[in-house]
Design an enzyme around this catalytic site. Sequence first.
Site, short mmCIF file in Angstrom:
data_model
loop_
_atom_site.label_atom_id
_atom_site.label_comp_id
_atom_site.label_asym_id
_atom_site.label_seq_id
_atom_site.Cartn_x
_atom_site.Cartn_y
_atom_site.Cartn_z
CD GLU A 102 -0.80 -0.10 2.32
OE1 GLU A 102 -0.33 -0.85 3.55
OE2 GLU A 102 -0.47 0.94 2.14
CE LYS A 141 2.32 -0.71 5.90
NZ LYS A 141 1.02 0.35 5.80
CB CYS A 167 2.57 2.13 2.53
SG CYS A 167 1.69 3.86 2.66
#
Length: 500
Positions: A80, A179, A212
């Site tokens: 990321e 995300k 994440c």
Amino acid sequence: MLPSRPLLHAAVFALTALQALASDTFIAAVYEHAVILPDATGKPVSPDDALALMNKNMDVLEEAIKEAARQGAHIIVTPEDGIYGWLFTRETIYPYLEDIPDPVVNWIPCTDPTRFAPAPVQERLSCMARNNSIYVVANIGDKKPCNSSDPSCPSDGRYQYNTDVVFDPEGKLVARYHKYNLFMAETQFNYPKEPEAVTFETPFGKFGIFTCFDILFREPAVVLVSELQVDSVLFPTAWMNVLPFLTAVEFHSAWAMGMGVNFLAANTHYTRMSMAGSGIYAPDGARTYYYNMKTEDGRLLIAELDSHPRLSPTSPPAVNWSSYASSVERFSPNDDDFGGLIFHDWFTFTDLTKPEGNLTVCQKDLCCHLSYKMAEKREDEVYVLGAFDGLHVVEGQYYLQICTLLKCKSTDPNTCGQPVETAQTKFEMFSLSGTFGTNYVFPEVLYSGVELAPGEFEVLNDGRLISKTRPTKPVVTVTLFGRWYEKDHLKQDPQSPAFP
């Protein structure tokens, strides 16, 4: 001379068998990247300057991709923020963004770069995949124009998304994921309106992807595994390590084990923000991992994985996490329980005062049971058994049930729960269990020096986390990290032990 028909059939059968055999396993790669960061600026740079910085990072990633392909890897994950960093406002990240189409458009940017708006980053990533015949996973920024007909449209007329892309070995865009669970500081990006459960099929299993902070929540992470039955998860991350439970290698390997999937985690490497730790994890433990806070070097990791880990003979059994703990009597009432903070949560602790024994500690509905034996009880190290059953509300809201054996920072009980990296106490054995109200529990064992313990522990189907052999290194923590997703939206009880 043409081969006879039986010979031809035999050759075709042999080839098919070989292909089937080849797809039983695959070679995975992840690259931990020390990102070249842009200069901090309050004003947007020119598109040319933005592309120049991204090309510097892609130069490094391309070398890693070439090397991974040379070593036979079928897929590689990069981190990321790995192409431009994270030092941005909404305005300053704009020159780094590209419009990323839905993969249904069937597009190979490498061979058809002008089909959509200029997309030099997607073109280059596509060519890296195509030229090296490898799946390439990268994280970039997507921009989507909008107007006043959309009541949610931002005032600058565009949505900006933290986005993972996957290109197949022909360079075709096969996956795009926005995300969903943005971390606090990601104000440069918008939240997607709905969580996206993104999957794609390969000759070596079904893959899902998320990013994440997503890992701590049900959507899309748990949905991909429990409902969509992916075999392997791709995980670009910029993960800041938080001891004792949330270092990258520790938690990501535990998630793979708890969910029964392969997990390919590529972290950024930036020690000033405690970003380090990547790995290739199977349900039965880490196949390879890297944790180094001493240098600023990147690292390529490569390992073999089963394509369909649930079908593997080594696949861990289904676990009833509260079975054992609910069946045993509380080992002994503790008059000397005490409280302490771990990452803003108020735990109930009890001290391991003897070299061996059986202990219970409870908080609310969670009782944690520990059986243990130390090689020797040291005077200069204190260990505790801890329990937490409550809503975590700092840097995100999520409900936790945690049972943990951990080393305190010093012999002062007030330090129990503070970050500790090293220990000297070796254990002969341990067995940890809890009366969990959730089926989503992630087993962690962390040795001194932030080292994992693959092959040295297992989870029994009655919910006990036990040492398989005598632990080879001193223990920092043994933890069952439970997530009770259905309780995430509760209001925090002011009388809760989470308030010291």
